[in-house]
Motif scaffolding. Structure first.
Motif, PDB file in Angstrom:
ATOM      1  N   PRO A 162      12.272 -15.599 -34.496  1.00 24.09           N
ATOM      2  CA  PRO A 162      11.620 -14.283 -34.401  1.00 24.09           C
ATOM      3  C   PRO A 162      10.720 -14.021 -35.602  1.00 24.09           C
ATOM      4  O   PRO A 162      10.981 -14.488 -36.711  1.00 24.09           O
ATOM      5  N   ILE A 163       9.662 -13.237 -35.359  1.00 30.64           N
ATOM      6  CA  ILE A 163       8.608 -13.000 -36.351  1.00 30.64           C
ATOM      7  C   ILE A 163       8.397 -11.508 -36.511  1.00 30.64           C
ATOM      8  O   ILE A 163       8.347 -10.759 -35.535  1.00 30.64           O
ATOM      9  N   SER A 164       8.223 -11.078 -37.750  1.00 31.22           N
ATOM     10  CA  SER A 164       7.760  -9.722 -38.029  1.00 31.22           C
ATOM     11  C   SER A 164       6.479  -9.788 -38.842  1.00 31.22           C
ATOM     12  O   SER A 164       6.174 -10.812 -39.466  1.00 31.22           O
ATOM     13  N   THR A 165       5.733  -8.699 -38.815  1.00 30.41           N
ATOM     14  CA  THR A 165       4.513  -8.608 -39.611  1.00 30.41           C
ATOM     15  C   THR A 165       4.248  -7.146 -39.931  1.00 30.41           C
ATOM     16  O   THR A 165       4.819  -6.248 -39.299  1.00 30.41           O
ATOM     17  N   ASP A 166       3.407  -6.915 -40.919  1.00 31.27           N
ATOM     18  CA  ASP A 166       3.011  -5.561 -41.314  1.00 31.27           C
ATOM     19  C   ASP A 166       1.495  -5.486 -41.260  1.00 31.27           C
ATOM     20  O   ASP A 166       0.802  -6.189 -41.993  1.00 31.27           O
ATOM     21  N   LEU A 167       0.985  -4.619 -40.378  1.00 40.63           N
ATOM     22  CA  LEU A 167      -0.457  -4.455 -40.207  1.00 40.63           C
ATOM     23  C   LEU A 167      -1.045  -3.446 -41.182  1.00 40.63           C
ATOM     24  O   LEU A 167      -2.255  -3.203 -41.159  1.00 40.63           O
ATOM     25  N   HIS A 168      -0.198  -2.816 -41.979  1.00 43.16           N
ATOM     26  CA  HIS A 168      -0.620  -1.820 -42.972  1.00 43.16           C
ATOM     27  C   HIS A 168      -1.403  -0.701 -42.299  1.00 43.16           C
ATOM     28  O   HIS A 168      -0.919  -0.125 -41.334  1.00 43.16           O
ATOM     29  N   ASP A 169      -2.586  -0.391 -42.753  1.00 49.00           N
ATOM     30  CA  ASP A 169      -3.308   0.771 -42.205  1.00 49.00           C
ATOM     31  C   ASP A 169      -4.291   0.351 -41.105  1.00 49.00           C
ATOM     32  O   ASP A 169      -5.433   0.813 -41.065  1.00 49.00           O
ATOM     33  N   TRP A 170      -3.850  -0.494 -40.184  1.00 46.44           N
ATOM     34  CA  TRP A 170      -4.725  -0.945 -39.098  1.00 46.44           C
ATOM     35  C   TRP A 170      -5.204   0.227 -38.267  1.00 46.44           C
ATOM     36  O   TRP A 170      -4.435   1.120 -37.909  1.00 46.44           O
ATOM     37  N   ASP A 171      -6.501   0.202 -37.944  1.00 46.15           N
ATOM     38  CA  ASP A 171      -7.083   1.265 -37.134  1.00 46.15           C
ATOM     39  C   ASP A 171      -7.055   0.951 -35.646  1.00 46.15           C
ATOM     40  O   ASP A 171      -7.573   1.723 -34.827  1.00 46.15           O
ATOM     41  N   GLY A 172      -6.462  -0.191 -35.284  1.00 44.20           N
ATOM     42  CA  GLY A 172      -6.414  -0.587 -33.891  1.00 44.20           C
ATOM     43  C   GLY A 172      -7.660  -1.289 -33.411  1.00 44.20           C
ATOM     44  O   GLY A 172      -7.720  -1.714 -32.242  1.00 44.20           O
ATOM     45  N   LEU A 173      -8.666  -1.419 -34.284  1.00 50.04           N
ATOM     46  CA  LEU A 173      -9.953  -1.982 -33.881  1.00 50.04           C
ATOM     47  C   LEU A 173     -10.295  -3.275 -34.616  1.00 50.04           C
ATOM     48  O   LEU A 173     -10.871  -4.185 -34.023  1.00 50.04           O
ATOM     49  N   VAL A 187       6.686  -5.287 -35.267  1.00 50.53           N
ATOM     50  CA  VAL A 187       5.379  -4.965 -35.836  1.00 50.53           C
ATOM     51  C   VAL A 187       5.483  -3.662 -36.612  1.00 50.53           C
ATOM     52  O   VAL A 187       5.845  -2.619 -36.050  1.00 50.53           O
ATOM     53  N   PHE A 188       5.179  -3.741 -37.901  1.00 54.26           N
ATOM     54  CA  PHE A 188       5.137  -2.568 -38.763  1.00 54.26           C
ATOM     55  C   PHE A 188       3.680  -2.221 -39.043  1.00 54.26           C
ATOM     56  O   PHE A 188       2.826  -3.107 -39.156  1.00 54.26           O
ATOM     57  N   LEU A 189       3.394  -0.939 -39.177  1.00 52.55           N
ATOM     58  CA  LEU A 189       2.087  -0.464 -39.627  1.00 52.55           C
ATOM     59  C   LEU A 189       2.262   0.949 -40.129  1.00 52.55           C
ATOM     60  O   LEU A 189       3.337   1.546 -39.966  1.00 52.55           O
ATOM     61  N   SER A 190       1.230   1.474 -40.764  1.00 51.62           N
ATOM     62  CA  SER A 190       1.280   2.867 -41.207  1.00 51.62           C
ATOM     63  C   SER A 190       0.372   3.696 -40.324  1.00 51.62           C
ATOM     64  O   SER A 190      -0.505   3.169 -39.627  1.00 51.62           O
ATOM     65  N   THR A 191       0.590   5.000 -40.352  1.00 47.14           N
ATOM     66  CA  THR A 191      -0.253   5.903 -39.567  1.00 47.14           C
ATOM     67  C   THR A 191      -1.581   6.189 -40.255  1.00 47.14           C
ATOM     68  O   THR A 191      -2.453   6.828 -39.669  1.00 47.14           O
ATOM     69  N   ALA A 192      -1.756   5.716 -41.494  1.00 43.84           N
ATOM     70  CA  ALA A 192      -2.914   6.123 -42.300  1.00 43.84           C
ATOM     71  C   ALA A 192      -4.243   5.730 -41.676  1.00 43.84           C
ATOM     72  O   ALA A 192      -5.218   6.490 -41.743  1.00 43.84           O
ATOM     73  N   GLY A 193      -4.321   4.559 -41.054  1.00 40.65           N
ATOM     74  CA  GLY A 193      -5.600   4.100 -40.526  1.00 40.65           C
ATOM     75  C   GLY A 193      -5.923   4.617 -39.149  1.00 40.65           C
ATOM     76  O   GLY A 193      -7.090   4.630 -38.740  1.00 40.65           O
ATOM     77  N   ALA A 194      -4.912   5.043 -38.390  1.00 45.20           N
ATOM     78  CA  ALA A 194      -5.123   5.413 -37.002  1.00 45.20           C
ATOM     79  C   ALA A 194      -5.106   6.913 -36.751  1.00 45.20           C
ATOM     80  O   ALA A 194      -5.684   7.383 -35.769  1.00 45.20           O
ATOM     81  N   GLY A 195      -4.457   7.666 -37.623  1.00 44.64           N
ATOM     82  CA  GLY A 195      -4.398   9.118 -37.439  1.00 44.64           C
ATOM     83  C   GLY A 195      -3.753   9.485 -36.114  1.00 44.64           C
ATOM     84  O   GLY A 195      -2.684   8.981 -35.748  1.00 44.64           O
ATOM     85  N   ALA A 254       9.300  -1.889 -48.777  1.00 45.02           N
ATOM     86  CA  ALA A 254      10.729  -1.588 -48.868  1.00 45.02           C
ATOM     87  C   ALA A 254      11.273  -1.142 -47.514  1.00 45.02           C
ATOM     88  O   ALA A 254      12.398  -1.512 -47.135  1.00 45.02           O
ATOM     89  N   PHE A 255      10.502  -0.352 -46.781  1.00 43.72           N
ATOM     90  CA  PHE A 255      10.911   0.056 -45.435  1.00 43.72           C
ATOM     91  C   PHE A 255      11.164  -1.182 -44.576  1.00 43.72           C
ATOM     92  O   PHE A 255      12.184  -1.282 -43.880  1.00 43.72           O
ATOM     93  N   THR A 256      10.237  -2.135 -44.628  1.00 36.57           N
ATOM     94  CA  THR A 256      10.392  -3.372 -43.861  1.00 36.57           C
ATOM     95  C   THR A 256      11.691  -4.080 -44.233  1.00 36.57           C
ATOM     96  O   THR A 256      12.432  -4.558 -43.364  1.00 36.57           O
TER      97      THR A 256
END
Length: 324
Positions: A162-173, A187-195, A254-256
């Motif tokens: 199994p694989i995990s990754t963090d997309l950080h502030d990905w905007d989906g584009l 899949v981890f990411l933050s809400t900062a890039g997508a709003g 740390a959350f990850t």
């Protein structure tokens, strides 16, 4: 650089994402326009996402390996020094392009803005003979979104890991992130890039990829968890930090770590997310990057409710001479 064959299994193998963070503490974000600003002493820390996940997993008692490219330079020496004695089995390859750097501006309330040095060339590849012996003894792989890491997916999938990754502030584009988003199990990411589009992006990752869970962190607003069985993301409340918030650098990493700790311990996804929230809050209580690492007792103490107080003994009945 030559390493001996791995003899002990890893719970987690982290791929990519080492580097050095230069922390500049500023009065406010965004920084007002000016020719110069007086700031407190500027510090350098071994940082970046891979370093944080590796250190955090090791602090939680997970057997952790870490492979990456690192420069033969002073920043690289700082990374090696930080990882030495941490419990992380760090196996870097020397990169002629040097160690990655970042400048992070941090405001008094702990928010940050990062300027990332993406110096790796697009043709950089990690040779299979370096990572395959490690993969064969690994329970879980966490891939940073370093460009070279995308070329490990076929080998990892062939081994059924199994694989995990963090997309950080990905905007989906942005195209760079899509392979990581759609080929990872967590899949981890933050809400900062997508709003406000974060729910749509989370559903797209579930629909188009193989993720069993997508987790979007929102800082003090908590986090959101989405699985293939959910119609809408579930809110995971933010944890209350055990001390004042000083610096949010490394909170997402740390959350990850907290989430992976729960996952590898057999916890359900909501409990994993709660553990992640506690670890993320803990990371914000010290200045610098990856300086406040949660340990198992920190997670369990914060998530497990205290036992109820013992019942108050009932007073013995008193009978008067009149029978009352």
């Amino acid at each position: 650089m030559t390493f001996q064959q791995v003899s002990e299994p890893y719970d987690v193998l982290v791929v990519g994402g080492s580097g050095v963070d230069t922390i500049v503490r500023v009065g406010a974000l965004p920084v007002p326009s000016a020719d110069s600003h007086a700031v407190p002493p500027i510090r350098e820390w071994a940082g970046h996402t891979g370093t944080g996940v590796a250190l955090g997993c090791a602090a939680l008692g997970l057997a952790t390996g870490f492979v990456d490219f690192l420069g033969d330079d002073p920043p690289g020496a700082l990374v090696r020094e930080r990882l030495a004695g941490s419990g992380v089995d760090f196996r870097p390859l020397i990169s002629p392009h040097g160690t990655r750097r970042a400048i992070n501006l941090v405001s008094p309330d702990g928010r940050r803005m990062s300027f990332y040095d993406a110096r790796d060339p697009l043709d950089l590849r990690m040779p299979p003979e370096h990572y395959l012996p490690l993969l064969r003894r690994t329970r879980h792989v966490h891939l940073s979104i370093s460009h070279f890491a995308r070329y490990l997916y076929d080998d990892i999938e062939a081994l059924g890991i199994p694989i995990s990754t963090d997309l950080h502030d990905w905007d989906g584009l942005t195209e760079h992130h899509r392979a990581f988003a759609f080929r990872s199990d967590l899949v981890f990411l933050s809400t900062a890039g997508a709003g406000e589009r974060i729910g749509q992006i989370m559903r797209e990752i579930i629909r188009e990829g193989r993720a069993k869970a997508v987790i979007a962190t929102a800082g003090a607003g908590g986090a959101y968890l989405l699985t293939p069985d959910d119609r809408t993301p579930r809110l995971v409340p933010a944890a209350v930090p055990s001390a004042p918030v000083v610096d949010s650098n490394g909170a997402g990493d740390a959350f990850t770590c907290g989430f992976l700790y729960g996952r590898l311990s057999g916890e359900d996804l909501e409990e994993c997310a709660r553990l992640g929230a506690v670890a993320g809050a803990h990371a914000c209580t010290a200045a610098g990057t990856h300086t406040a690492l949660a340990e198992p007792d920190d997670l369990r103490a914060a998530v497990t409710p205290p036992p109820p107080p013992p019942p108050i003994p009932a007073a013995e009945s008193q009978v008067s001479s009149t029978g009352a």
